[in-house]
Enzyme design. Sequence first.
Site, mmCIF file in Angstrom:
data_model
loop_
_atom_site.group_PDB
_atom_site.id
_atom_site.type_symbol
_atom_site.label_atom_id
_atom_site.label_comp_id
_atom_site.label_asym_id
_atom_site.label_seq_id
_atom_site.Cartn_x
_atom_site.Cartn_y
_atom_site.Cartn_z
ATOM 1 N N CYS A 1 24.765 -13.020 96.085
ATOM 2 C CA CYS A 1 23.950 -14.228 95.913
ATOM 3 C C CYS A 1 24.632 -15.376 96.662
ATOM 4 C CB CYS A 1 23.846 -14.607 94.440
ATOM 5 S SG CYS A 1 23.060 -13.353 93.420
ATOM 6 N N PRO A 2 23.902 -16.246 97.319
ATOM 7 C CA PRO A 2 22.440 -16.261 97.443
ATOM 8 C C PRO A 2 21.932 -15.605 98.735
ATOM 9 C CG PRO A 2 23.299 -18.351 98.249
ATOM 10 C CD PRO A 2 24.490 -17.459 97.970
#
Lengths: 321, 78
Positions: B17-18
């Site tokens: 992430c992200p």
Amino acid sequence: MTDHFIEDKTTKVNVNLDNIGERVDFNDLKSGGFIKQRQKDLFAVRLRCPGGRMETKKLVEISKIADKYSKKGVVHFSFRQSLEILYVDYKEFRNIVAELEKIGQKVASCGPRVRVPTACGGCEYNPNGLTDTQGMAGMVDQKFFGTPTPHKFKTSFSGCPIDCARTKEMDFGFQGIVEPVWEDPLCTGCTICSEACKEDAIVSDPDTGKPIFDPKKCIFCGDCIRACPTEAWKPKRYGHIVRIGGKHGRHPMEALEVCTFLPDDKVAEAIEKTVEWYNANGKRGERIGNTIKRVGVQKYLDFMEPVFKHGSPVNYLAPGV
Amino acid sequence: MTEIKSNAQLDLRGVMCPINFVKTKLKLETLEAGEVLELVLDSGEPIQNVPKSIKEEGHKILEVKKEGDHFRLKVQKG
């Protein structure tokens, strides 16, 4: 004229303004915001920035004013989100206030009174945000700024249980929450909610994949609602956890939770009544957390019942599933 | 239940992430509204965050299947 609202952090010497030549109109500055520096004649001028939000155009204008009046050409972002213009000569107070006034910027507060509220970004643009913290901070600033209290009275608004605005350390803090409800017919048993829940309040049934909810673990963050692909988890209601009596400083205290799911439209009333109680019960120089310790939290809760009855008790559990 | 046909696939196992969401977003941009992207996401942070962000951007998650320690999602472009 001697103005007693000027806060002197180094020594308790009042500043004599008689010899400035021009009369300083301290009616506009009655809540202070001028903080004595170590350096002779120089003060930090604290601006009033509720929630730490500012229009860019205003920021540009403030920067011009700061550049003109700060002898060192510096500002400081205060711990309560307000901009402080450093190294301002007190003989310039009248001029700097007038110039700030022209662009609609007020000077902040010091001393024993309701301070400028702080707030996180809130639901306007933060994906975790559950309440309009900025709107709330603006409202509280408009209604209560500068109201006298026995000692400083700090408020803050956090939009979710991550609590970036540290409501647990405030005299009076409001933290956004959401109550989740689950509807079986919409659930496909995909198990995303149990993965999304960081509190282990949801586990998935090994056979059906559907949620088994433990309300005692739920902290009302809404992660399940946001993660659910089919809207089987929905928001039932939004509100604030209300916390009182927190502080930091030399002897930090953690705030007490006194209400949950207080709706937005009861926040102003809660502050008004709490300030009333504090002014009636607090000793001069005593933070509200210590007043509550001394007088007893039950006395405070009894007084607040007409407001807090619009929320839920602190031990409220979501029915959930 | 009939199998939902996908127009594109993206295996995001091991992607943090992200970045996993950014890759999802870029892939969705190549599709037409109504077309379906098949995604594979790790459990933990990726499955906690990516579906929320997909929803927030106005896409629809049609199907989620757990396969061991990862998830297979079908996402319809909004």
